[in-house]
Enzyme design. Structure first.
Site, PDB file in Angstrom:
ATOM      1  N   GLN A 200      27.622  -2.865  64.191  1.00  0.00           N
ATOM      2  CA  GLN A 200      26.296  -3.309  64.628  1.00  0.00           C
ATOM      3  C   GLN A 200      25.283  -2.187  64.357  1.00  0.00           C
ATOM      4  O   GLN A 200      25.360  -1.109  64.952  1.00  0.00           O
ATOM      5  CB  GLN A 200      26.332  -3.659  66.107  1.00  0.00           C
ATOM      6  CG  GLN A 200      27.410  -4.687  66.459  1.00  0.00           C
ATOM      7  CD  GLN A 200      27.149  -6.066  65.873  1.00  0.00           C
ATOM      8  OE1 GLN A 200      26.289  -6.806  66.345  1.00  0.00           O
ATOM      9  NE2 GLN A 200      27.898  -6.418  64.835  1.00  0.00           N
ATOM     10  N   ARG A 220      23.194  -4.890  71.229  1.00  0.00           N
ATOM     11  CA  ARG A 220      22.337  -4.451  70.134  1.00  0.00           C
ATOM     12  C   ARG A 220      22.466  -5.420  68.966  1.00  0.00           C
ATOM     13  O   ARG A 220      23.440  -6.165  68.844  1.00  0.00           O
ATOM     14  CB  ARG A 220      22.728  -3.039  69.696  1.00  0.00           C
ATOM     15  CG  ARG A 220      24.094  -2.940  69.083  1.00  0.00           C
ATOM     16  CD  ARG A 220      24.556  -1.509  68.846  1.00  0.00           C
ATOM     17  NE  ARG A 220      23.656  -0.791  67.961  1.00  0.00           N
ATOM     18  CZ  ARG A 220      23.841   0.467  67.565  1.00  0.00           C
ATOM     19  NH1 ARG A 220      24.895   1.149  67.997  1.00  0.00           N
ATOM     20  NH2 ARG A 220      22.995   1.048  66.767  1.00  0.00           N
ATOM     21  N   ALA A 241      23.355 -11.966  73.617  1.00  0.00           N
ATOM     22  CA  ALA A 241      24.089 -11.493  72.448  1.00  0.00           C
ATOM     23  C   ALA A 241      23.166 -10.848  71.420  1.00  0.00           C
ATOM     24  O   ALA A 241      21.946 -10.794  71.584  1.00  0.00           O
ATOM     25  CB  ALA A 241      24.863 -12.655  71.829  1.00  0.00           C
ATOM     26  N   HIS A 242      23.776 -10.373  70.340  1.00  0.00           N
ATOM     27  CA  HIS A 242      23.039  -9.607  69.333  1.00  0.00           C
ATOM     28  C   HIS A 242      21.974 -10.456  68.641  1.00  0.00           C
ATOM     29  O   HIS A 242      22.145 -11.636  68.386  1.00  0.00           O
ATOM     30  CB  HIS A 242      23.975  -8.956  68.315  1.00  0.00           C
ATOM     31  CG  HIS A 242      24.903  -9.899  67.619  1.00  0.00           C
ATOM     32  ND1 HIS A 242      25.949  -9.467  66.857  1.00  0.00           N
ATOM     33  CD2 HIS A 242      24.959 -11.245  67.563  1.00  0.00           C
ATOM     34  CE1 HIS A 242      26.597 -10.493  66.353  1.00  0.00           C
ATOM     35  NE2 HIS A 242      26.007 -11.590  66.770  1.00  0.00           N
ATOM     36  N   ASN A 243      20.852  -9.797  68.355  1.00  0.00           N
ATOM     37  CA  ASN A 243      19.723 -10.374  67.606  1.00  0.00           C
ATOM     38  C   ASN A 243      18.982 -11.489  68.341  1.00  0.00           C
ATOM     39  O   ASN A 243      18.154 -12.174  67.742  1.00  0.00           O
ATOM     40  CB  ASN A 243      20.172 -10.891  66.233  1.00  0.00           C
ATOM     41  CG  ASN A 243      20.762  -9.802  65.364  1.00  0.00           C
ATOM     42  OD1 ASN A 243      21.972  -9.726  65.206  1.00  0.00           O
ATOM     43  ND2 ASN A 243      19.916  -8.934  64.831  1.00  0.00           N
TER      44      ASN A 243
END
Length: 356
Positions: A200, A220, A241-243
């Site tokens: 990530q 991240r 969660a990511h993004n």
């Protein structure tokens, strides 16, 4: 030290209310209508609380003009348009605040970190290389602030919080105990029967006046950053969660889960235990009631539900049986039956018209 009492005139000025009372009457705390004593102030937030207010022993009441007229047996009032908002303002007045400005000797701070002069850093806090900690920020015991993290002014970081992944927090951010910001997102590429970890490379950006509860996880980004905009409030036990990108002033209740790369608009509300699938776009001003499962884009503002409300157990069992039976009937068969019923109804209507 926090003051122990305030004159009613001071309180009325703070909440921008009109005073109908002894201006020098001393108030020592906020209280509920049920448990208030003579030195306490309460708020009355609607007609349904009038009976409780009449029976209360509070020394003063925050009310609307209409409610004041109905509490003829009471004497000390502060009249405002929104009693609940006034109550929210007063909670900060009576809140116990940490006024200490120091760095405890057991804290471990990397020499390259930039720490403002008027912060509090508690026991056994670890602050890594190239971190920046802004003015008047409080970091409680055992928090871990990893390398390259930036924290703005007037922030409050509770015990055992971990902030990593070069996350950037703006001003007046509150993060409660055991929350993790900037941990590795759940990214894996399937190949040949195995899951291959995706490193990530993004970060987390958190705006001004964001509140994050206890035991939350905000991952991240994989490439781009996970973004939490200004004024977002997040309850306990929430997974982001990511993004993911969350717009201004959105509220997320406990145990919600938001999958990766979803974008949620401004002024949205997610009730408790909502689940949001990944790669979706939710427009502004959307409310999801508790336990909703969001599996597609939402392009129009409004309130949406998908959770099943509570049934008495035997009723619930019968409902599930009927749902299973319905699922076993092919949709084409149901559609044909409905078409047949519709044709019969049209024939009957035509016959009735001819008879007239």
């Amino acid at each position: 030290m926090n003051r122990r009492s305030y004159r009613l005139e001071e309180i009325a000025h703070l909440v921008q209310g009109e005073l109908f009372a002894d201006k020098d009457f001393q108030i020592t705390n906020l209280a509920s209508l049920e448990h208030a004593q003579s030195s306490h102030i309460c708020f009355v937030n609607g007609d349904k609380y009038l009976a409780q207010a009449e029976a209360s022993h509070a020394g003063a009441y925050i009310v609307t003009a209409a409610l004041k007229q109905q509490l003829s047996s009471k004497h000390n009032f502060i009249v405002v348009d929104n009693p609940y908002l006034a109550f929210a303002t007063l909670t900060h007045l009576f809140e116990t605040k940490l006024t200490q400005k120091s760095i405890e000797t057991t804290a471990q701070i990397h020499p390259s970190a930039q720490i403002a002069a008027d912060v509090y850093i508690g026991h056994h806090v670890v602050i890594g290389e190239n971190c920046v900690i802004g003015r008047n920020t409080v970091i409680q015991a055992h928090a871990h602030i990893d390398a390259d993290v930036q924290i703005g002014q007037d922030c409050y970081i509770e015990s055992h919080v971990c902030i990593t992944g070069a996350a950037q927090l703006k001003d007046r951010v509150r993060i409660h105990a055991n929350t993790v910001i900037g941990s590795e997102g759940f990214g894996f590429a399937p190949y040949a029967g195995k899951w291959h970890r995706i490193a990530q490379l993004g970060s987390v950006q958190i705006g001004n006046d964001v509140r994050i509860g206890s035991n939350c996880s905000i991952d991240r980004g994989a490439l781009d950053d996970t973004i939490i905009e200004d004024g977002v409030i997040i309850d306990n036990l929430v997974q982001i969660a990511h993004n993911v990108h969350i717009g201004q002033n959105t509220a997320i209740a406990a145990t919600c889960g938001i999958a990766g790369s979803t974008r949620i608009g401004k002024n949205c509300i997610l009730g408790g235990a909502c689940g949001v699938s990944g790669h979706l776009i939710i427009t502004d001003n959307v409310t999801f009631t508790a336990m909703s499962m969001v599996t597609k884009n939402v392009t129009e503002a409004g309130t949406y539900s998908s959770g099943i409300g509570l049934f008495e157990n035997s009723h619930w069992k019968k409902t599930i049986v009927r749902l299973r039976q319905l699922a076993e009937v092919p949709l084409t068969q149901l559609s044909k039956k409905l078409d047949h019923i519709h044709a019969r109804l049209e024939t009957i209507e035509s016959s009735l018209k001819l008879r007239k």
